[in-house]
Write an enzyme that holds these catalytic residues in place. Structure first.
Site, PDB file in Angstrom:
ATOM      1  CB  CYS A  64      -0.950  -0.005   1.195  1.00  0.00           C
ATOM      2  SG  CYS A  64      -2.392  -1.074   0.962  1.00  0.00           S
ATOM      3  CG  HIS A  92       2.147 -10.122  -3.992  1.00  0.00           C
ATOM      4  ND1 HIS A  92       1.727 -10.164  -2.681  1.00  0.00           N
ATOM      5  CD2 HIS A  92       3.221 -10.952  -4.066  1.00  0.00           C
ATOM      6  CE1 HIS A  92       2.520 -10.966  -1.994  1.00  0.00           C
ATOM      7  NE2 HIS A  92       3.433 -11.480  -2.810  1.00  0.00           N
ATOM      8  CG  HIS A 150      -1.505  -5.451  -0.958  1.00  0.00           C
ATOM      9  ND1 HIS A 150      -1.785  -4.125  -0.655  1.00  0.00           N
ATOM     10  CD2 HIS A 150      -1.919  -5.626  -2.245  1.00  0.00           C
ATOM     11  CE1 HIS A 150      -2.335  -3.538  -1.702  1.00  0.00           C
ATOM     12  NE2 HIS A 150      -2.416  -4.434  -2.693  1.00  0.00           N
TER      13      HIS A 150
HETATM   14  P1  AMP Z   1       5.423 -13.151  -1.002  1.00  0.00           P
HETATM   15  O1  AMP Z   1       6.505 -13.887  -0.264  1.00  0.00           O
HETATM   16  O2  AMP Z   1       4.711 -13.948  -2.041  1.00  0.00           O
HETATM   17  O3  AMP Z   1       4.482 -12.451  -0.042  1.00  0.00           O
HETATM   18  O4  AMP Z   1       6.170 -12.044  -1.848  1.00  0.00           O
HETATM   19  C1  AMP Z   1       6.537 -10.807  -1.345  1.00  0.00           C
HETATM   20  C2  AMP Z   1       7.608 -10.281  -2.265  1.00  0.00           C
HETATM   21  O5  AMP Z   1       7.715  -8.887  -2.056  1.00  0.00           O
HETATM   22  C3  AMP Z   1       8.981 -10.895  -2.026  1.00  0.00           C
HETATM   23  O6  AMP Z   1       9.427 -11.532  -3.223  1.00  0.00           O
HETATM   24  C4  AMP Z   1       9.841  -9.668  -1.661  1.00  0.00           C
HETATM   25  O7  AMP Z   1      11.129  -9.757  -2.200  1.00  0.00           O
HETATM   26  C5  AMP Z   1       9.048  -8.548  -2.261  1.00  0.00           C
HETATM   27  N1  AMP Z   1       9.234  -7.241  -1.626  1.00  0.00           N
HETATM   28  C6  AMP Z   1       9.189  -6.957  -0.302  1.00  0.00           C
HETATM   29  N2  AMP Z   1       9.392  -5.647  -0.098  1.00  0.00           N
HETATM   30  C7  AMP Z   1       9.575  -5.086  -1.325  1.00  0.00           C
HETATM   31  C8  AMP Z   1       9.835  -3.768  -1.777  1.00  0.00           C
HETATM   32  N3  AMP Z   1       9.941  -2.728  -0.942  1.00  0.00           N
HETATM   33  N4  AMP Z   1       9.965  -3.557  -3.113  1.00  0.00           N
HETATM   34  C9  AMP Z   1       9.850  -4.586  -3.970  1.00  0.00           C
HETATM   35  N5  AMP Z   1       9.593  -5.858  -3.612  1.00  0.00           N
HETATM   36  C10 AMP Z   1       9.465  -6.105  -2.301  1.00  0.00           C
HETATM   37 ZN    ZN Z   2      -1.816  -3.289   1.157  1.00  0.00          ZN
END
Ligand code: AMP
Ligand code: ZN
Length: 112
Positions: free
Chosen positions: A7, A99, A97
């Site tokens: 967010c 994705h 969130h």
């Molecule tokens: P999940 O484990 O499926 O919830 O994926 C979350 C993903 O978000 C992971 O692959 C992280 O590397 C990525 N992530 C976390 N923080 C950031 C950020 N600030 N910018 C880009 N990717 C992020």
């Molecule tokens: Zn969110």
């Protein structure tokens, strides 16, 4: 949802490398890539799980998939790509969130 990192990215409060944005989704580079190309397609509406889908969310998710497909070449994914949605503990979901991980840029190993 106030402390939701995605967010905050959507709101521009945390920097990200955005490659696409419209009214419904943003696509940006994953900060810890597990493939040569690793993007995240994030619906702007905050919800965590597919169990929370309603008709409007189904429609938006469908449009997100169609958008990813239409951006395939522009994103460098013309040789193929993989979409992953981690859900819950066992999948290692770390950001609550919803994705879609977009993986590509190389031959992807299957498993895990
Ligand atoms: P999940 O484990 O499926 O919830 O994926 C979350 C993903 O978000 C992971 O692959 C992280 O590397 C990525 N992530 C976390 N923080 C950031 C950020 N600030 N910018 C880009 N990717 C992020
Ligand atoms: Zn969110």
């Amino acid at each position: 949802m106030n402390d939701c990192i995605f967010c905050k990215i959507i709101a521009g409060e945390i920097p990200s490398e955005k490659v696409y944005e419209d009214e419904e989704i943003v696509i940006f580079k994953d900060i810890a890539p597990v493939a040569k190309i690793h993007l995240l397609c994030v619906p702007k509406e905050h919800y965590a799980y597919l169990t929370e889908l309603n008709q409007a969310r189904v429609s938006r998710l469908g449009r997100a998939l169609r958008k990813i497909a239409s951006l395939r070449d522009a994103l460098g994914l013309s040789e193929g790509y993989r979409l992953v949605i981690n859900q819950g503990e066992n999948a290692g979901q770390s950001v609550h969130h919803l994705h879609i991980h977009i993986l590509g840029g190389e031959t992807l190993p299957w498993g895990n």
